[in-house]
Design a protein around this motif. Structure first.
Motif, mmCIF file in Angstrom:
data_model
loop_
_atom_site.group_PDB
_atom_site.id
_atom_site.type_symbol
_atom_site.label_atom_id
_atom_site.label_comp_id
_atom_site.label_asym_id
_atom_site.label_seq_id
_atom_site.Cartn_x
_atom_site.Cartn_y
_atom_site.Cartn_z
ATOM 1 N N LEU A 175 0.958 -0.892 0.231
ATOM 2 C CA LEU A 175 0.222 -0.162 0.009
ATOM 3 C C LEU A 175 0.599 1.253 0.130
ATOM 4 N N ASP A 176 1.073 2.207 -0.645
ATOM 5 C CA ASP A 176 1.063 3.737 -0.637
ATOM 6 C C ASP A 176 0.317 4.327 -0.796
ATOM 7 N N LYS A 177 0.826 5.656 -0.638
ATOM 8 C CA LYS A 177 0.099 6.637 -0.148
ATOM 9 C C LYS A 177 0.203 7.531 -1.308
ATOM 10 N N GLY A 178 0.961 7.223 -2.119
ATOM 11 C CA GLY A 178 0.537 8.042 -2.986
ATOM 12 C C GLY A 178 1.686 7.000 -4.317
ATOM 13 N N ALA B 10 11.908 9.428 -1.098
ATOM 14 C CA ALA B 10 12.975 9.264 -1.127
ATOM 15 C C ALA B 10 13.892 8.510 -1.809
ATOM 16 N N SER B 11 13.193 7.402 -1.964
ATOM 17 C CA SER B 11 14.253 6.640 -3.254
ATOM 18 C C SER B 11 14.523 6.910 -3.902
ATOM 19 N N TRP B 12 13.580 7.463 -4.907
ATOM 20 C CA TRP B 12 13.470 8.083 -5.974
ATOM 21 C C TRP B 12 14.865 9.430 -5.832
ATOM 22 N N GLY C 154 22.010 7.744 -4.947
ATOM 23 C CA GLY C 154 22.673 6.143 -4.955
ATOM 24 C C GLY C 154 23.928 6.124 -5.462
ATOM 25 N N ILE C 155 24.542 6.748 -4.273
ATOM 26 C CA ILE C 155 25.898 6.147 -3.438
ATOM 27 C C ILE C 155 26.225 5.687 -2.455
ATOM 28 N N LEU C 156 26.734 4.091 -3.074
ATOM 29 C CA LEU C 156 26.829 3.232 -2.174
ATOM 30 C C LEU C 156 27.682 3.067 -1.411
ATOM 31 N N GLU D 243 -3.681 5.222 1.729
ATOM 32 C CA GLU D 243 -2.746 6.808 2.702
ATOM 33 C C GLU D 243 -3.190 5.339 3.860
ATOM 34 N N VAL D 244 -1.884 4.520 4.602
ATOM 35 C CA VAL D 244 -2.631 3.898 5.987
ATOM 36 C C VAL D 244 -3.178 5.203 7.164
ATOM 37 N N VAL D 245 -4.047 4.699 7.187
ATOM 38 C CA VAL D 245 -3.832 5.538 9.443
ATOM 39 C C VAL D 245 -4.290 4.761 10.551
ATOM 40 N N HIS E 132 16.167 4.437 7.465
ATOM 41 C CA HIS E 132 17.780 4.047 7.166
ATOM 42 C C HIS E 132 18.597 5.385 6.553
ATOM 43 N N TYR E 133 17.223 6.544 6.765
ATOM 44 C CA TYR E 133 18.129 7.768 6.761
ATOM 45 C C TYR E 133 19.313 7.982 5.301
ATOM 46 N N ARG E 134 20.106 7.876 5.927
ATOM 47 C CA ARG E 134 21.110 8.511 4.184
ATOM 48 C C ARG E 134 21.598 7.107 3.324
ATOM 49 N N VAL F 180 19.562 3.180 0.072
ATOM 50 C CA VAL F 180 19.808 2.499 -0.851
ATOM 51 C C VAL F 180 20.893 1.921 -0.858
ATOM 52 N N ALA F 181 21.293 1.635 -0.455
ATOM 53 C CA ALA F 181 23.057 1.456 0.011
ATOM 54 C C ALA F 181 22.311 -0.483 0.444
ATOM 55 N N LEU F 182 21.120 0.180 1.965
ATOM 56 C CA LEU F 182 21.336 -1.034 2.179
ATOM 57 C C LEU F 182 19.837 -2.046 2.227
HETATM 58 C C1 LIG Z 1 19.368 13.976 -0.870
HETATM 59 C C2 LIG Z 1 19.092 12.667 -0.900
HETATM 60 C C3 LIG Z 1 20.064 11.966 -1.273
HETATM 61 C C4 LIG Z 1 20.485 10.359 -0.569
HETATM 62 N N1 LIG Z 1 21.935 9.384 -1.263
HETATM 63 C C5 LIG Z 1 21.104 8.375 -0.514
HETATM 64 C C6 LIG Z 1 22.946 7.690 -1.503
HETATM 65 O O1 LIG Z 1 23.223 8.189 -2.054
HETATM 66 N N2 LIG Z 1 23.128 6.825 -1.104
HETATM 67 C C7 LIG Z 1 21.646 5.814 -0.175
HETATM 68 O O2 LIG Z 1 21.827 4.594 0.233
HETATM 69 N N3 LIG Z 1 21.203 6.387 0.236
HETATM 70 C C8 LIG Z 1 20.724 7.520 0.414
HETATM 71 N N4 LIG Z 1 19.637 8.460 0.560
HETATM 72 C C9 LIG Z 1 18.728 8.177 1.101
HETATM 73 C C10 LIG Z 1 17.995 6.620 0.540
HETATM 74 O O3 LIG Z 1 17.500 7.222 -0.327
HETATM 75 C C11 LIG Z 1 16.395 6.507 1.887
HETATM 76 O O4 LIG Z 1 16.560 6.294 2.895
HETATM 77 C C12 LIG Z 1 15.501 5.619 1.496
HETATM 78 O O5 LIG Z 1 14.972 5.798 -0.393
HETATM 79 C C13 LIG Z 1 14.916 5.190 2.236
HETATM 80 O O6 LIG Z 1 13.820 4.184 1.583
HETATM 81 P P1 LIG Z 1 11.741 3.815 2.376
HETATM 82 O O7 LIG Z 1 11.583 3.011 1.272
HETATM 83 O O8 LIG Z 1 12.222 3.542 3.855
HETATM 84 O O9 LIG Z 1 11.207 5.095 1.533
HETATM 85 P P2 LIG Z 1 10.374 6.158 0.953
HETATM 86 O O10 LIG Z 1 11.383 6.127 -0.340
HETATM 87 O O11 LIG Z 1 10.608 7.891 0.995
HETATM 88 O O12 LIG Z 1 9.753 5.796 0.445
HETATM 89 C C14 LIG Z 1 8.502 5.346 1.714
HETATM 90 C C15 LIG Z 1 7.234 5.130 0.806
HETATM 91 O O13 LIG Z 1 6.732 4.768 2.208
HETATM 92 C C16 LIG Z 1 4.589 5.348 1.647
HETATM 93 N N5 LIG Z 1 4.129 6.186 2.385
HETATM 94 C C17 LIG Z 1 4.569 7.281 3.737
HETATM 95 N N6 LIG Z 1 3.383 7.421 4.392
HETATM 96 C C18 LIG Z 1 2.672 6.138 4.505
HETATM 97 C C19 LIG Z 1 0.946 5.750 4.502
HETATM 98 N N7 LIG Z 1 0.354 6.116 5.931
HETATM 99 N N8 LIG Z 1 0.245 4.937 3.873
HETATM 100 C C20 LIG Z 1 1.265 4.113 2.767
HETATM 101 N N9 LIG Z 1 2.086 4.468 2.359
HETATM 102 C C21 LIG Z 1 2.660 5.937 2.871
HETATM 103 C C22 LIG Z 1 5.432 6.244 0.870
HETATM 104 O O14 LIG Z 1 4.740 7.588 -0.068
HETATM 105 C C23 LIG Z 1 6.969 6.360 0.210
HETATM 106 O O15 LIG Z 1 6.071 5.565 -1.555
HETATM 107 C C24 LIG Z 1 19.437 10.321 0.107
HETATM 108 C C25 LIG Z 1 18.380 10.779 0.543
HETATM 109 C C26 LIG Z 1 17.718 11.708 -0.310
HETATM 110 C C27 LIG Z 1 16.510 12.714 -0.204
#
Ligand SMILES: Cc1cc2nc3c(=O)[nH]c(=O)nc-3n(C[C@H](O)[C@H](O)[C@H](O)COP(=O)(O)OP(=O)(O)OC[C@H]3O[C@@H](n4cnc5c(N)ncnc54)[C@H](O)[C@@H]3O)c2cc1C
Length: 383
Positions: free
Chosen positions: A32-35, A41-43, A47-49, A177-179, A333-335, A338-340
């Motif tokens: 399920l995704d809200k968008g 963030a993942s887009w 992409g530095i690994l 969107e999950v609430v 997963h913060y910064r 993608v690597a993790l």
């Molecule tokens: C500028 C920038 C540079 C970065 N550079 C790197 C890098 O070089 N190397 C690296 O490894 N990482 C990097 N990162 C970090 C990395 O992008 C993130 O740690 C990673 O994408 C997190 O993935 P995720 O799936 O947890 O989050 P997201 O990609 O944010 O996905 C979370 C998803 O949950 C959905 N969601 C949220 N709330 C709800 C809800 N209530 N109901 C349903 N869906 C919901 C959102 O719509 C979203 O699609 C960077 C991030 C940024 C912003």
């Protein structure tokens, strides 16, 4: 449990890749995704690994990183075969140039860490750095080069993973969107969306990136994940104008195969404030002029931003929630999301299906309350 049904909240790289691995092991999966899947963030990431300063993290984190990075060659082959896409995973190498005006010197810690965790590294003279990267400023006085460090092109990675998800019997529901959770007799039985739909499940995985903290709060849980905004400027360079990922405390530069160069990234604790801002874009360009003036002639193609799922100690939260059986978390997963992502998907999918990791997962426990070391944690909040 035969063919358990898992509902994943959030279709970023963490939720999507874990969904794929769960389906491969026979689970029925709904994401399920809200968008739209993979649009946050993942887009947006670079992409530095390789973590920004891996020597600042605890050893267990470095082990997790090593395990994950070792999975990329096979993952990109799988994606090429199944999705017919090249995600541009390539070992472009990573270089930290040194300047006389640097505020911090990472050399000793970086060399020690590299030796301990088996990362090949070369110490370069000023002349050698200039020969490899003529775009760097003339006052560069040396540098460290990790030739094996790779990068991946995030949007392609997400697109390829999405194509593979569609080849499985995985249900993808966007704009959902999950609430809340459906909890019956203290067991999580599903996830409820804004329009009142309840998606029944044997297990629910919270993988909602930066929104995980707020959502956990709505579920009565404490999960200190919060957004750390990052802005990026995309330059339209020539192929080869920059060859390695260049990392400096003031900015990093990531050269793509087609010549484009990402200049990133800000670290802003401003909540979910949307959009890029002129002052941050200008400060990234200023850092570029000082560190890599050879890029000055490049046109700016576009700017963008994303919200990193930040955690107070810079480490992700991975595992079951003891207080709510049936609920699992892979977030924060913060910064380094993608690597993790490969190791997260591997460990979480097996764990949820009954195979607990042999490795020590306590540093990533969802229940950890204290912050042992916050050197790589959240930046100061905006005033
Ligand atoms: C500028 C920038 C540079 C970065 N550079 C790197 C890098 O070089 N190397 C690296 O490894 N990482 C990097 N990162 C970090 C990395 O992008 C993130 O740690 C990673 O994408 C997190 O993935 P995720 O799936 O947890 O989050 P997201 O990609 O944010 O996905 C979370 C998803 O949950 C959905 N969601 C949220 N709330 C709800 C809800 N209530 N109901 C349903 N869906 C919901 C959102 O719509 C979203 O699609 C960077 C991030 C940024 C912003």
């Amino acid at each position: 449990m035969a063919d358990p049904h898992v509902v994943i909240i959030g279709g970023g790289i963490i939720g999507s890749l874990t969904g794929w691995r769960l389906a491969q092991q026979g689970a029925r999966v709904t994401i399920l995704d809200k968008g739209r899947l993979g649009d946050e963030a993942s887009w947006a990431g670079a992409g530095i690994l390789c973590p920004i300063h891996p020597w600042l993290y605890p050893d267990r984190f470095s082990e997790l990183v090593n395990e994950s990075l070792a999975m990329f060659p096979a993952l990109q082959r799988e994606l090429r075969e199944r999705a017919g896409m090249d995600v541009q995973w390539r070992r472009s190498g990573l270089l930290i140039p040194e300047f006389p005006w640097d505020e911090h010197h990472h050399r000793d810690a970086a060399l020690r860490w590299s030796a301990r965790f088996n990362w090949q590294v070369e110490s370069l003279s000023a002349q050698a750095v200039r020969a490899r990267e003529p775009a760097l400023a003339g006052d560069v006085c040396g540098g460290l080069l990790w030739p094996e460090v790779a990068q991946v092109r995030n949007p392609r990675l997400l697109q390829a993973v999405r194509k593979v998800l569609q080849q499985y019997d995985i249900t993808i529901v966007e704009q959902a969107e999950v609430v809340a959770l459906d909890v019956q007799r203290q067991q999580v039985c599903g996830a409820v969306t804004t329009d009142g739909r309840c998606f029944a499940a044997d297990m629910v995985l919270l993988a909602a990136g930066s929104w995980s903290g707020v959502l956990a709060g709505q579920m009565g849980l404490r999960l200190p994940v919060e957004p750390v905004k990052g802005q990026i400027v995309l330059l339209n360079g020539r192929p080869g104008q920059l060859r390695h990922i260049i990392k400096h405390d003031a900015a990093y530069f990531v050269p793509r195969q087609d010549g484009r160069v990402l200049v990133g990234a800000s670290m802003e604790r401003v909540g979910f404030a949307p959009g890029t801002t002129e002052d941050v874009v200008q400060s990234l360009l200023q850092a570029m002029r000082r560190i890599a003036p050879g890029l000055q002639s490049c046109d700016i193609e576009r700017t963008w931003m994303g919200f990193r799922p930040g955690s107070p100690d810079g480490l992700p939260y991975l595992g079951p929630v003891a207080a709510l059986p049936g609920l699992w978390v892979a977030s924060g997963h913060y910064r380094n999301g993608v690597a993790l992502a490969p190791v997260t998907a591997h460990l979480m999918s097996r764990w949820m299906l009954g195979q607990a990791p042999a490795e020590d997962m306590r540093p990533f426990s969802v229940e950890r309350l204290t912050v042992q070391d916050a050197r790589v944690g959240l930046p100061a909040a905006a005033g």
